[in-house]
Design an enzyme around this catalytic site. Structure first.
Site, short mmCIF file in Angstrom:
data_model
loop_
_atom_site.label_atom_id
_atom_site.label_comp_id
_atom_site.label_asym_id
_atom_site.label_seq_id
_atom_site.Cartn_x
_atom_site.Cartn_y
_atom_site.Cartn_z
N MET A 1 -4.67 8.83 2.62
CA MET A 1 -5.37 8.21 3.51
C MET A 1 -6.32 9.32 4.24
O MET A 1 -5.98 10.52 4.31
CB MET A 1 -4.63 7.49 4.63
CG MET A 1 -3.61 6.65 4.04
SD MET A 1 -2.99 5.81 5.50
CE MET A 1 -1.45 4.68 4.59
N MET B 1 -3.54 -5.62 -2.09
CA MET B 1 -2.96 -5.19 -0.83
C MET B 1 -2.67 -6.62 0.04
O MET B 1 -3.45 -7.35 0.12
CB MET B 1 -3.89 -4.51 0.07
CG MET B 1 -4.41 -3.16 -0.39
SD MET B 1 -3.18 -1.97 -0.66
CE MET B 1 -2.38 -1.95 1.05
N ASP C 1 0.61 7.43 -1.08
CA ASP C 1 -0.62 6.73 0.03
C ASP C 1 -1.46 7.85 0.44
O ASP C 1 -0.94 8.42 1.16
CB ASP C 1 -0.14 5.88 0.90
CG ASP C 1 0.70 4.60 0.30
OD1 ASP C 1 -0.47 3.69 -0.58
OD2 ASP C 1 1.67 4.50 0.63
N HIS D 1 -2.29 6.07 -4.69
CA HIS D 1 -3.16 4.92 -4.25
C HIS D 1 -4.16 5.63 -3.32
O HIS D 1 -3.62 6.43 -2.17
CB HIS D 1 -2.25 3.99 -3.58
CG HIS D 1 -2.99 2.98 -2.64
ND1 HIS D 1 -2.16 2.10 -1.68
CD2 HIS D 1 -4.22 2.32 -2.92
CE1 HIS D 1 -3.07 1.19 -1.46
NE2 HIS D 1 -4.21 1.47 -1.97
N MET E 1 -6.73 5.61 -0.60
CA MET E 1 -7.44 4.99 0.39
C MET E 1 -8.39 5.92 0.92
O MET E 1 -8.37 6.29 2.25
CB MET E 1 -6.45 4.37 1.42
CG MET E 1 -5.56 3.51 0.99
SD MET E 1 -3.98 2.92 1.90
CE MET E 1 -2.91 4.27 0.89
N SER F 1 7.33 3.68 -1.83
CA SER F 1 6.23 4.53 -1.32
C SER F 1 6.84 5.62 -0.23
O SER F 1 7.52 5.14 0.81
CB SER F 1 5.50 3.50 -0.32
OG SER F 1 4.52 4.13 0.42
N HIS G 1 5.09 5.88 -5.18
CA HIS G 1 3.94 5.61 -4.87
C HIS G 1 3.60 6.39 -3.79
O HIS G 1 4.37 6.81 -2.87
CB HIS G 1 4.16 3.86 -4.26
CG HIS G 1 2.84 3.66 -3.86
ND1 HIS G 1 1.87 2.93 -4.67
CD2 HIS G 1 2.24 3.41 -2.68
CE1 HIS G 1 1.03 2.53 -4.06
NE2 HIS G 1 1.26 2.77 -2.69
N ASP H 1 1.32 -4.51 -2.58
CA ASP H 1 1.58 -3.23 -1.78
C ASP H 1 1.35 -3.71 -0.24
O ASP H 1 0.13 -4.20 0.01
CB ASP H 1 0.86 -2.07 -2.22
CG ASP H 1 0.93 -0.97 -1.41
OD1 ASP H 1 2.00 -0.86 -0.64
OD2 ASP H 1 0.03 0.00 -1.43
#
Ligand code: DX5
Ligand code: ZN
Length: 223
Positions: free
Chosen positions: A37, A137, A35, A66, A68, A8, A33, A175
């Protein structure tokens, strides 16, 4: 199911982002990966389209994105356009989850659904057939470097059992708080994809740490 390691990038030094991507390119990792957000679904804001586009220009591995974010259905095509190969949305953010899964699949990306620690896995029973991946998660999403929640192992085991019993083929990704110390237990429970941020990028020698993750899998070929 073949094992995958997905470092990540959230834990990397953003001043040297391109170096971090190159490091992962030149390692034994399978995915990268990312993330995303939004400061609404989680209490943190990370990065979005321009950064992913820039990463795509350097990355030689599939981008595992991913999301979020709230209302991810509004942005699926744009994440695909900047280079996402796997797109994972949160169960908790999708009132029309089945529709959103097919929206992802129609772009040609693999479709994943993530479960927060408080969300029980049977809630996905009616869409497991439609999924390429379930992301468990093992911390509350929003930040890297948090402590692994051990109960996540039971959720992974439930999904593995459901997959076998129903003869399905979705991947199980985990994760949050993943490191060399719990990798074996995660593989034993049924995880196929391990996401690891701090345990790789904050280690003294990230390449060596990646090699050690792969050794854990190799030494447990029957997992
Ligand atoms: C957390 C993110 C994770 C994070 C993991 O909300 O989804 O992908 O980068 O970081 P570590 O491995 O440091 O827990
Ligand atoms: Zn993540």
């Amino acid at each position: 199911m073949s094992f995958k390691l997905a470092p990540s990038i959230l834990a990397a030094d953003f001043n040297q982002l391109s170096d971090a991507v190159q490091l992962v390119n030149n390692s034994k990792s399978e995915w990268l990966h990312l993330d995303v957000m939004d400061g609404r679904f989680v209490p943190n804001i990370s990065f979005g389209f321009p950064i992913i586009k820039a990463i795509k220009e350097v990355a030689r591995l599939p981008l595992d994105v991913h999301l979020m974010i709230v209302e991810p259905e509004l942005y699926i095509q744009r994440f695909r356009d900047v280079g996402a190969d796997v797109i994972t949305v949160h169960y908790e953010a999708c009132p029309n989850l089945h529709r959103t899964i097919y929206q992802i699949k129609e772009t040609g990306a693999l479709a994943g659904v993530a479960l927060n620690p408080h969300t029980t896995a049977p809630l996905l029973d009616d869409v497991l057939e439609d999924l390429d991946m379930v992301l468990v998660m093992s911390v509350n999403p929003g930040f890297g470097g948090q402590k692994f929640i051990y109960r996540s192992l039971q959720k992974i085991a439930y999904l593995k059992k459901a997959r076998t019993e129903r003869n399905l083929d979705f991947m199980i990704e985990v994760d949050g708080g993943v490191g060399l110390q719990n990798a074996q237990a995660l593989l034993q429970a049924g995880a196929d994809v391990l996401v690891a941020g701090s345990s790789i990028f904050k280690s003294e020698d990230p390449i060596k740490t990646i090699d050690r993750f792969k050794e854990i899998k190799r030494n447990n070929v029957f997992l």
